[in-house]
Scaffold this motif. Structure first.
Motif, short mmCIF file in Angstrom:
data_model
loop_
_atom_site.label_atom_id
_atom_site.label_comp_id
_atom_site.label_asym_id
_atom_site.label_seq_id
_atom_site.Cartn_x
_atom_site.Cartn_y
_atom_site.Cartn_z
N ARG A 27 0.83 -1.20 -0.11
CA ARG A 27 -0.16 -0.14 0.14
C ARG A 27 0.91 1.15 0.04
N ASP A 28 0.30 2.26 -0.66
CA ASP A 28 1.14 3.48 -0.82
C ASP A 28 0.21 4.65 -1.14
N SER A 29 0.65 5.66 -1.10
CA SER A 29 -0.03 7.05 -1.18
C SER A 29 -0.21 6.87 -2.95
N ASP A 30 -1.47 7.71 -3.33
CA ASP A 30 -1.72 7.13 -4.61
C ASP A 30 -0.83 8.11 -5.46
N SER A 31 -0.36 9.24 -4.84
CA SER A 31 0.53 10.07 -5.60
C SER A 31 2.13 9.62 -6.12
N ARG A 32 2.07 8.35 -5.62
CA ARG A 32 3.62 7.65 -5.77
C ARG A 32 2.93 6.49 -6.61
N LEU A 33 1.99 6.27 -7.16
CA LEU A 33 1.57 5.20 -7.92
C LEU A 33 0.87 5.73 -9.29
N LEU A 34 1.25 4.64 -10.32
CA LEU A 34 0.86 5.09 -11.51
C LEU A 34 -0.68 4.42 -11.77
N ARG A 35 -1.43 5.14 -12.32
CA ARG A 35 -2.93 4.65 -12.66
C ARG A 35 -3.05 4.15 -13.85
N ILE A 36 -3.55 2.65 -14.02
CA ILE A 36 -3.74 2.19 -15.35
C ILE A 36 -5.39 1.89 -15.71
N VAL A 37 -5.64 2.12 -16.85
CA VAL A 37 -7.21 2.12 -17.16
C VAL A 37 -7.20 1.03 -18.45
N HIS A 38 -8.54 0.95 -18.51
CA HIS A 38 -8.73 -0.27 -19.86
C HIS A 38 -9.41 0.58 -20.81
N ASP A 39 -9.17 0.76 -22.06
CA ASP A 39 -9.83 1.52 -23.17
C ASP A 39 -10.83 0.49 -23.75
N PRO A 40 -11.92 0.48 -23.70
CA PRO A 40 -12.83 -0.58 -24.17
C PRO A 40 -12.98 -0.46 -25.73
N ARG A 41 -12.71 0.57 -26.25
CA ARG A 41 -12.92 0.79 -27.66
C ARG A 41 -11.40 0.21 -28.35
N ALA A 42 -10.58 0.47 -27.73
CA ALA A 42 -9.33 -0.09 -28.38
C ALA A 42 -8.82 -1.41 -27.90
N SER A 43 -9.63 -1.90 -27.03
CA SER A 43 -9.59 -3.14 -26.21
C SER A 43 -7.78 -3.15 -25.82
N ALA A 44 -7.58 -2.26 -25.10
CA ALA A 44 -6.04 -1.97 -24.70
C ALA A 44 -6.07 -1.22 -23.28
N LEU A 45 -4.87 -1.70 -22.66
CA LEU A 45 -4.60 -1.05 -21.39
C LEU A 45 -3.49 0.21 -21.57
N SER A 46 -3.92 1.45 -20.92
CA SER A 46 -3.12 2.42 -20.84
C SER A 46 -2.86 3.15 -19.72
N PRO A 47 -1.78 3.85 -19.64
CA PRO A 47 -1.52 4.49 -18.47
C PRO A 47 -2.45 5.83 -18.16
#
Length: 100
Positions: A27-47
């Motif tokens: 566990r860590d502060s969200d400011s120290r972590l990178l968020r990854i999301v799913h783009d359903p249109r491209a069927s890809a993960l992106s930062p």
């Protein structure tokens, strides 16, 4: 400002929202972590460095070991609840820039 008690670091306190890294599971502060999301249109993960994209996000340390572990364990697709094949090329690019 809210202060959370980090259970894994003993008595250390982390300011702000706390998230769990899908790579190392710490566990860590969200400011120290990178968020990854799913783009359903491209069927890809992106930062999502601005943390503004709509939808569920997976959090990972900006460390090549954490990203590599998460990719190997397919932790991004599991935590984002994505079914089927998803391109992880953008995440692999982030990993490549960190190791350079």
């Amino acid at each position: 400002m809210r202060v959370h008690h980090d259970q894994q670091k003993g008595s250390a306190e982390v300011p702000g929202p706390v998230r769990t890294c899908v790579g190392c599971r710490r566990r860590d502060s969200d400011s120290r972590l990178l968020r990854i999301v799913h783009d359903p249109r491209a069927s890809a993960l992106s930062p999502d460095p601005d943390r503004r994209a709509v939808g569920r996000g997976a959090w990972v340390h900006r460390d090549e070991r954490c990203i590599a572990t998460a990719l190997d364990r397919r932790a991004f697709t599991r935590s984002l609840r994505v079914a089927g094949n998803v391109s992880q090329d953008a995440i692999s690019e982030v990993l490549g820039t960190l190791s350079s």
